[in-house]
Each structure stands twice: as structure tokens, then as C-alpha cells.
Design an enzyme around this catalytic site. Structure first.
Site, PDB file in Angstrom:
ATOM      1  N   LYS A 213      43.692  51.009  43.655  1.00  0.00           N
ATOM      2  CA  LYS A 213      44.052  51.881  42.520  1.00  0.00           C
ATOM      3  C   LYS A 213      42.885  52.760  42.081  1.00  0.00           C
ATOM      4  CE  LYS A 213      45.179  48.455  39.674  1.00  0.00           C
ATOM      5  NZ  LYS A 213      45.010  47.227  40.480  1.00  0.00           N
TER       6      LYS A 213
ATOM      7  N   ARG B 103      50.247  46.866  32.575  1.00  0.00           N
ATOM      8  CA  ARG B 103      50.260  45.711  33.468  1.00  0.00           C
ATOM      9  C   ARG B 103      51.318  44.696  33.057  1.00  0.00           C
ATOM     10  NH1 ARG B 103      44.554  45.930  35.554  1.00  0.00           N
ATOM     11  NH2 ARG B 103      44.407  44.446  37.236  1.00  0.00           N
TER      12      ARG B 103
ATOM     13  N   ARG C  72      34.547  43.201  48.278  1.00  0.00           N
ATOM     14  CA  ARG C  72      34.420  44.423  47.473  1.00  0.00           C
ATOM     15  C   ARG C  72      33.095  44.459  46.715  1.00  0.00           C
ATOM     16  NH1 ARG C  72      38.988  46.233  43.150  1.00  0.00           N
ATOM     17  NH2 ARG C  72      38.607  44.212  42.159  1.00  0.00           N
TER      18      ARG C  72
ATOM     19  N   ARG D 229      31.628  42.036  41.465  1.00  0.00           N
ATOM     20  CA  ARG D 229      32.203  41.600  40.197  1.00  0.00           C
ATOM     21  C   ARG D 229      32.356  40.085  40.173  1.00  0.00           C
ATOM     22  NH1 ARG D 229      37.465  45.204  39.333  1.00  0.00           N
ATOM     23  NH2 ARG D 229      38.178  43.173  38.650  1.00  0.00           N
TER      24      ARG D 229
ATOM     25  N   ARG E  30      44.349  35.904  39.873  1.00  0.00           N
ATOM     26  CA  ARG E  30      44.739  37.271  39.492  1.00  0.00           C
ATOM     27  C   ARG E  30      45.997  37.704  40.243  1.00  0.00           C
ATOM     28  NH1 ARG E  30      39.339  39.727  40.981  1.00  0.00           N
ATOM     29  NH2 ARG E  30      40.318  41.768  40.788  1.00  0.00           N
TER      30      ARG E  30
HETATM   31  P1  ADP Z   1      41.778  44.678  39.456  1.00  0.00           P
HETATM   32  O1  ADP Z   1      42.866  45.716  39.494  1.00  0.00           O
HETATM   33  O2  ADP Z   1      40.893  44.698  40.613  1.00  0.00           O
HETATM   34  O3  ADP Z   1      42.298  43.302  39.155  1.00  0.00           O
HETATM   35  P2  ADP Z   1      40.740  45.654  36.874  1.00  0.00           P
HETATM   36  O4  ADP Z   1      39.348  46.125  36.817  1.00  0.00           O
HETATM   37  O5  ADP Z   1      41.833  46.639  36.719  1.00  0.00           O
HETATM   38  O6  ADP Z   1      40.813  44.889  38.249  1.00  0.00           O
HETATM   39  O7  ADP Z   1      40.976  44.502  35.784  1.00  0.00           O
HETATM   40  C1  ADP Z   1      40.081  43.419  35.639  1.00  0.00           C
HETATM   41  C2  ADP Z   1      40.621  42.459  34.606  1.00  0.00           C
HETATM   42  O8  ADP Z   1      40.708  43.102  33.330  1.00  0.00           O
HETATM   43  C3  ADP Z   1      42.040  41.949  34.875  1.00  0.00           C
HETATM   44  O9  ADP Z   1      42.038  40.842  35.764  1.00  0.00           O
HETATM   45  C4  ADP Z   1      42.500  41.581  33.460  1.00  0.00           C
HETATM   46  O10 ADP Z   1      41.959  40.344  33.064  1.00  0.00           O
HETATM   47  C5  ADP Z   1      41.855  42.665  32.611  1.00  0.00           C
HETATM   48  N1  ADP Z   1      42.791  43.812  32.425  1.00  0.00           N
HETATM   49  C6  ADP Z   1      42.672  45.045  32.986  1.00  0.00           C
HETATM   50  N2  ADP Z   1      43.705  45.832  32.631  1.00  0.00           N
HETATM   51  C7  ADP Z   1      44.511  45.094  31.817  1.00  0.00           C
HETATM   52  C8  ADP Z   1      45.744  45.335  31.133  1.00  0.00           C
HETATM   53  N3  ADP Z   1      46.386  46.516  31.218  1.00  0.00           N
HETATM   54  N4  ADP Z   1      46.254  44.312  30.392  1.00  0.00           N
HETATM   55  C9  ADP Z   1      45.634  43.133  30.299  1.00  0.00           C
HETATM   56  N5  ADP Z   1      44.494  42.837  30.926  1.00  0.00           N
HETATM   57  C10 ADP Z   1      43.908  43.802  31.681  1.00  0.00           C
END
Ligand code: ADP
Ligand code: ZN
Length: 221
Positions: A13, A85, A124, A159, A170
Site C-alpha cells: 500500500k 481498516r 521489509r 519495524r 496482524r
Molecule cells: P501495515 O499495513 O504494514 O500493517 P501500518 O503502518 O499501516 O502497517 O499500520 C501499523 C499498525 O498501526 C497497525 O498494525 C495498527 O495497529 C495501527 N493502525 C494503522 N492504521 C490503523 C487504522 N486505520 N485503524 C486502527 N489501527 C491502525
């Protein structure tokens, strides 16, 4: 216009989102990057978010929705990476768009098999610079100079949540809470699905091209 990136953790993404931002002049709003920055600055929001993020769970909707809305309120053209999400977040965004005269042009869903997600996310590395946030991969998409971001030169980091146990958590969270958005946006007639083969060395270029074609078709509608 708003473009939404949908897909499992590590589906690309952020990488494809960056390309679309360059192509359309959109502002990249990545909720994960915002949370990580709050955690780094040890704010109250950061402290709360880190409890969930370290376990591979979602930050609660009310915290996330108000944070995103305050970040996008003043901006016209936004690429949303990692938001919504949950169905609740998508409903909130729909109301926000109606009230603020914003249009979601398309939702790009990057479809990657689970085994490939674990493989790719484990190797990653990401750019911690909050103006950048680019991702690379030591196996599949190495940076031009080892350990350094192609876009801004910052030292790349791994990370803490990109370890196999948290990735599996996740992925479960993704299937339970985020995957239902595919049907939600299908019904809204906004969904564009792209199947990703992580072993294709041209996958980034092909995916970007396909996403741009589909968005252009919708913009010209
Ligand atoms: P990835 O898509 O690789 O899992 P992100 O950087 O988008 O990683 O998100 C990392 C973490 O941040 C998620 O695992 C979640 O805990 C939190 N997070 C990100 N976006 C949201 C969202 N829209 N709602 C709730 N938690 C979120
Ligand atoms: Zn960078």
C-alpha cells in the site's frame, strides 16, 4: 479527490501509494506512519496506540477516526494508506466526505496470498523519516545503496512489529476486521482489485500502471 489503498499488512500500500501520490499530486496520509511518529514523540496518543500496535491489534476506531479527520480536513487531494481498516471507520469516512464535499474516486485493493505476506514483511525495511516513510525489502526490492532510503537518504530501520509472530497476528486482524471492506466498497462501486505476484520483478511498475489506468477510467467517467 480521495484514493484509498486497501490490502493486508505488507501488501505494498505504501509503495504503490507513493507512486500514485507522485502521479496525481496527492498528499500521502499513512495512519501507521502517524502513529509511529506519535510513539517516537511519546505523546499521549502515541502511548495509547503503542499498546495495540505492539500486539498486532488495531487502535480503537474513535481514536483513529478523529486523528485522520483532523489530518485531512484542510487538504483537497489525499491518498489514504491504512485507513479505513474497519467497517466503522469506512462509515465514518463516508459521512465525513458527504459533510465536507469530498469524493472517494477509487479504492485500490492489493491482493496478496497470506504466505507471501509473511515472506515479504519479514524482510521489509522502512524509512523512519516522517516526511517520507518509504518501504524497501532486503530480498525483493533492495534500496540502491544498502541500508539507505532511495527517496531521502535516511538510514532504513526494521519495524518492531515486522517480526513473524506479530505479522501473523496482524494478518488475523486483517482478515477479521479489514477484509470485510472489500465487500463494502464493492457495493459502493468503488473497488478496483489488483492481484499481486511478489516474485515478479516488475511487480511495482505493473501494479502502478494498472492502478493509474483504473483511476483514470473513473476520473474520466
Ligand atoms: P501495515 O499495513 O504494514 O500493517 P501500518 O503502518 O499501516 O502497517 O499500520 C501499523 C499498525 O498501526 C497497525 O498494525 C495498527 O495497529 C495501527 N493502525 C494503522 N492504521 C490503523 C487504522 N486505520 N485503524 C486502527 N489501527 C491502525
Ligand atoms: Zn526516506
Amino acid at each position: 479527490m480521495y484514493i484509498i489503498m486497501l490490502g493486508a499488512p505488507g501488501s505494498g500500500k505504501g509503495t504503490i501509494g507513493n507512486e500514485l501520490c507522485d502521479n496525481y499530486g496527492l498528499t500521502h496520509i499513512a495512519t501507521g506512519d502517524i502513529f509511529r511518529n506519535e510513539i517516537k514523540n511519546q505523546t499521549d496518543l502515541g502511548k495509547k496506540a503503542s499498546e495495540y500496535i505492539s500486539k498486532g491489534q488495531l487502535v480503537p476506531d474513535e481514536i483513529t477516526v478523529s486523528m485522520v479527520e483532523s489530518n485531512i480536513k484542510e487538504i483537497d487531494d489525499v491518498l489514504l494508506d491504512g485507513f479505513p481498516r474497519t467497517i466503522e471507520q469506512a462509515e465514518a469516512l463516508k459521512v465525513f466526505c458527504a459533510e465536507n464535499n469530498k469524493r472517494i474516486v477509487s479504492v485500490i485493493n492489493l491482493n496478496v496470498p497470506d504466505e507471501d505476506i509473511v515472506t515479504r514483511t519479514s524482510s521489509r525495511v522502512t524509512c523512519p523519516n516522517k516526511e517520507c516513510g518509504a518501504s524497501f525489502n532486503t530480498v525483493f526490492m533492495p534500496p540502491k545503496v544498502e541500508g539507505k532510503c532511495d527517496r531521502c537518504g535516511t538510514e532504513l530501520v526494521k519495524r518492531p512489529d515486522d517480526n513473524p509472530d506479530t505479522i501473523r497476528e496482524r494478518l488475523k486482524t486483517y482478515h477479521d476486521e479489514t477484509e470485510p471492506l472489500i465487500d463494502f466498497y464493492k457495493k459502493e462501486e468503488l473497488l478496483e482489485n489488483i492481484d499481486i505476484n511478489i516474485y515478479d520483478e516488475n511487480v511495482k511498475e505493473k501494479t502502478t500502471k494498472s492502478a493509474i489506468e483504473r483511476i483514470n477510467n473513473r476520473v474520466n467517467d
